[in-house]
Design a protein around this motif. Structure first.
Motif, PDB file in Angstrom:
ATOM      1  N   LEU A  53      -0.777  56.452   6.159  1.00 15.69           N
ATOM      2  CA  LEU A  53      -1.119  56.364   4.748  1.00 15.69           C
ATOM      3  C   LEU A  53      -2.617  56.524   4.504  1.00 15.69           C
ATOM      4  N   MET A  54      -3.440  56.072   5.452  1.00 13.17           N
ATOM      5  CA  MET A  54      -4.894  56.107   5.267  1.00 13.17           C
ATOM      6  C   MET A  54      -5.530  56.634   6.536  1.00 13.17           C
ATOM      7  N   ARG A  55      -6.317  57.697   6.410  1.00 12.33           N
ATOM      8  CA  ARG A  55      -6.954  58.290   7.578  1.00 12.33           C
ATOM      9  C   ARG A  55      -8.010  57.337   8.133  1.00 12.33           C
ATOM     10  N   PRO A  56      -7.917  56.967   9.410  1.00 16.11           N
ATOM     11  CA  PRO A  56      -8.906  56.050   9.994  1.00 16.11           C
ATOM     12  C   PRO A  56     -10.229  56.757  10.252  1.00 16.11           C
ATOM     13  N   LEU A  57     -11.292  55.979  10.434  1.00 17.74           N
ATOM     14  CA  LEU A  57     -12.608  56.542  10.702  1.00 17.74           C
ATOM     15  C   LEU A  57     -12.722  57.075  12.119  1.00 17.74           C
ATOM     16  N   ALA A  58     -11.889  56.556  13.028  1.00 16.56           N
ATOM     17  CA  ALA A  58     -11.954  56.994  14.427  1.00 16.56           C
ATOM     18  C   ALA A  58     -10.562  56.927  15.027  1.00 16.56           C
ATOM     19  N   GLY A  59     -10.349  57.677  16.092  1.00 15.50           N
ATOM     20  CA  GLY A  59      -9.085  57.610  16.824  1.00 15.50           C
ATOM     21  C   GLY A  59      -7.918  58.270  16.147  1.00 15.50           C
ATOM     22  N   ILE A  60      -8.165  59.232  15.253  1.00 14.64           N
ATOM     23  CA  ILE A  60      -7.073  59.834  14.487  1.00 14.64           C
ATOM     24  C   ILE A  60      -6.067  60.546  15.390  1.00 14.64           C
ATOM     25  N   SER A  61      -6.529  61.225  16.433  1.00 13.40           N
ATOM     26  CA  SER A  61      -5.609  61.969  17.307  1.00 13.40           C
ATOM     27  C   SER A  61      -4.655  61.029  18.023  1.00 13.40           C
ATOM     28  N   GLU A  62      -5.196  59.927  18.572  1.00 16.45           N
ATOM     29  CA  GLU A  62      -4.348  58.981  19.293  1.00 16.45           C
ATOM     30  C   GLU A  62      -3.361  58.291  18.351  1.00 16.45           C
ATOM     31  N   ILE A  63      -3.843  57.948  17.164  1.00 16.66           N
ATOM     32  CA  ILE A  63      -2.975  57.270  16.206  1.00 16.66           C
ATOM     33  C   ILE A  63      -1.840  58.179  15.773  1.00 16.66           C
ATOM     34  N   LEU A  64      -2.153  59.422  15.438  1.00 12.48           N
ATOM     35  CA  LEU A  64      -1.106  60.359  15.028  1.00 12.48           C
ATOM     36  C   LEU A  64      -0.132  60.618  16.167  1.00 12.48           C
ATOM     37  N   HIS A  65      -0.653  60.708  17.387  1.00 18.21           N
ATOM     38  CA  HIS A  65       0.220  60.922  18.544  1.00 18.21           C
ATOM     39  C   HIS A  65       1.237  59.801  18.665  1.00 18.21           C
ATOM     40  N   ASP A  66       0.772  58.551  18.504  1.00 18.10           N
ATOM     41  CA  ASP A  66       1.677  57.409  18.617  1.00 18.10           C
ATOM     42  C   ASP A  66       2.639  57.336  17.442  1.00 18.10           C
ATOM     43  N   ILE A  67       2.148  57.534  16.233  1.00 17.41           N
ATOM     44  CA  ILE A  67       3.013  57.435  15.051  1.00 17.41           C
ATOM     45  C   ILE A  67       4.162  58.420  15.136  1.00 17.41           C
ATOM     46  N   HIS A  68       3.891  59.614  15.613  1.00 18.98           N
ATOM     47  CA  HIS A  68       4.936  60.627  15.685  1.00 18.98           C
ATOM     48  C   HIS A  68       5.975  60.330  16.761  1.00 18.98           C
ATOM     49  N   ARG A  69       5.695  59.361  17.636  1.00 15.51           N
ATOM     50  CA  ARG A  69       6.650  58.997  18.695  1.00 15.51           C
ATOM     51  C   ARG A  69       7.470  57.759  18.345  1.00 15.51           C
ATOM     52  N   TRP A  70       7.108  57.039  17.271  1.00 15.06           N
ATOM     53  CA  TRP A  70       7.872  55.853  16.881  1.00 15.06           C
ATOM     54  C   TRP A  70       9.279  56.271  16.473  1.00 15.06           C
ATOM     55  N   ARG A  71      10.281  55.590  17.038  1.00 12.93           N
ATOM     56  CA  ARG A  71      11.669  55.867  16.686  1.00 12.93           C
ATOM     57  C   ARG A  71      12.445  54.548  16.649  1.00 12.93           C
ATOM     58  N   PHE A  72      13.365  54.443  15.705  1.00 12.11           N
ATOM     59  CA  PHE A  72      14.310  53.341  15.749  1.00 12.11           C
ATOM     60  C   PHE A  72      15.289  53.601  16.884  1.00 12.11           C
ATOM     61  N   ARG A  73      15.594  52.562  17.640  1.00 12.14           N
ATOM     62  CA  ARG A  73      16.528  52.698  18.756  1.00 12.14           C
ATOM     63  C   ARG A  73      17.550  51.575  18.723  1.00 12.14           C
ATOM     64  N   LYS A  74      18.646  51.811  19.398  1.00 11.40           N
ATOM     65  CA  LYS A  74      19.653  50.760  19.529  1.00 11.40           C
ATOM     66  C   LYS A  74      19.114  49.670  20.452  1.00 11.40           C
ATOM     67  N   TRP A  75      19.506  48.464  20.202  1.00  9.38           N
ATOM     68  CA  TRP A  75      19.088  47.368  21.071  1.00  9.38           C
ATOM     69  C   TRP A  75      20.334  46.704  21.663  1.00  9.38           C
ATOM     70  N   ARG A  76      20.127  46.058  22.808  1.00 14.56           N
ATOM     71  CA  ARG A  76      21.233  45.427  23.538  1.00 14.56           C
ATOM     72  C   ARG A  76      21.110  43.921  23.468  1.00 14.56           C
ATOM     73  N   LEU A  77      22.228  43.263  23.426  1.00 12.75           N
ATOM     74  CA  LEU A  77      22.220  41.795  23.419  1.00 12.75           C
ATOM     75  C   LEU A  77      21.579  41.282  24.701  1.00 12.75           C
ATOM     76  N   ARG A  78      20.581  40.416  24.545  1.00 16.09           N
ATOM     77  CA  ARG A  78      19.881  39.827  25.682  1.00 16.09           C
ATOM     78  C   ARG A  78      19.642  38.365  25.404  1.00 16.09           C
ATOM     79  N   VAL A  79      19.541  37.583  26.473  1.00  9.07           N
ATOM     80  CA  VAL A  79      19.166  36.173  26.347  1.00  9.07           C
ATOM     81  C   VAL A  79      17.881  35.974  27.110  1.00  9.07           C
ATOM     82  N   SER A  80      17.021  35.077  26.590  1.00  9.52           N
ATOM     83  CA  SER A  80      15.724  34.846  27.235  1.00  9.52           C
ATOM     84  C   SER A  80      15.901  33.968  28.481  1.00  9.52           C
TER      85      SER A  80
END
Length: 201
Positions: free
Chosen positions: A174-201
């Motif tokens: 939403l807002m272009r950062p002052l630094a690190g734009i390439s790394e931020i865009l690289h990470d944002i484009h890789r975010w995906r919703f995924r299925k999760w599995r039942l786990r207990v701690s």
């Protein structure tokens, strides 16, 4: 941290005309600690966190800040919010009392109807079950639970969210950062919703 979902996600998928008059921001402070004049509250336990946030991260002076444990604050204050966003760590771990079903039940009572909880969960690698453990605990309280993650990356953050989250889409910048734009865009484009599995701690 409690925010209105529209202030977190801007993907064209939210149709509500309502705006939140109250935020509770719990976690690191940044340029977006205040949004369009909404009052904001910041709860931290480190006594110097607010001074650092104002000097280094542009935390506005009119953001009300208090030192408090997240569970204690929610237990002692009956206010209800549109979203709770958690970024609470002791070292590399979320404290046990902030990842328990009893805490999530308490948090649910502090959400408005249609609200959501979003937790930042540090993840070592793809075999780290921490996000799924958190999702399992949230799943005992909410019907809709989702995990937003970057598969294949080591030492990353996953977002585990519950409540009114079925409509959310992958984030956009939403807002272009002052630094690190390439790394931020690289990470944002890789975010995906995924299925999760039942786990207990």
């Amino acid at each position: 941290m409690l925010l209105h979902p529209r202030d977190i996600w801007s993907t064209g998928s939210i149709d509500s005309e309502q705006r939140s008059d109250d935020w509770l921001r719990r976690g690191e402070s940044g340029d977006d600690a205040r949004h369009q004049g909404c009052p904001s509250h910041n709860r931290r336990r480190h006594p110097h966190a607010f001074d650092i946030a104002r000097r280094c991260f542009n935390l506005p002076n009119d953001v009300r800040c208090q030192l408090a444990d997240g569970r204690d604050f929610l237990r002692d204050n009956p206010d209800r919010y549109d979203a709770i966003v958690m970024d609470a760590y002791v070292g590399a771990f979320v404290p046990q009392h902030l990842r328990s079903m009893s805490f999530f039940r308490l948090a649910q009572t502090r959400l408005e109807d249609g609200g959501c909880l979003i937790a930042n969960v540090f993840t070592e690698h793809d075999f780290d079950a921490a996000p799924d453990v958190a999702a399992t605990a949230m799943g005992e309280v909410w019907d809709d639970v989702r995990v937003l993650d970057i598969r294949g990356m080591q030492h990353r953050n996953a977002l585990v969210m519950a409540g009114n989250v079925a409509y959310l889409q992958e984030p956009e910048l939403l807002m272009r950062p002052l630094a690190g734009i390439s790394e931020i865009l690289h990470d944002i484009h890789r975010w995906r919703f995924r299925k999760w599995r039942l786990r207990v701690s």
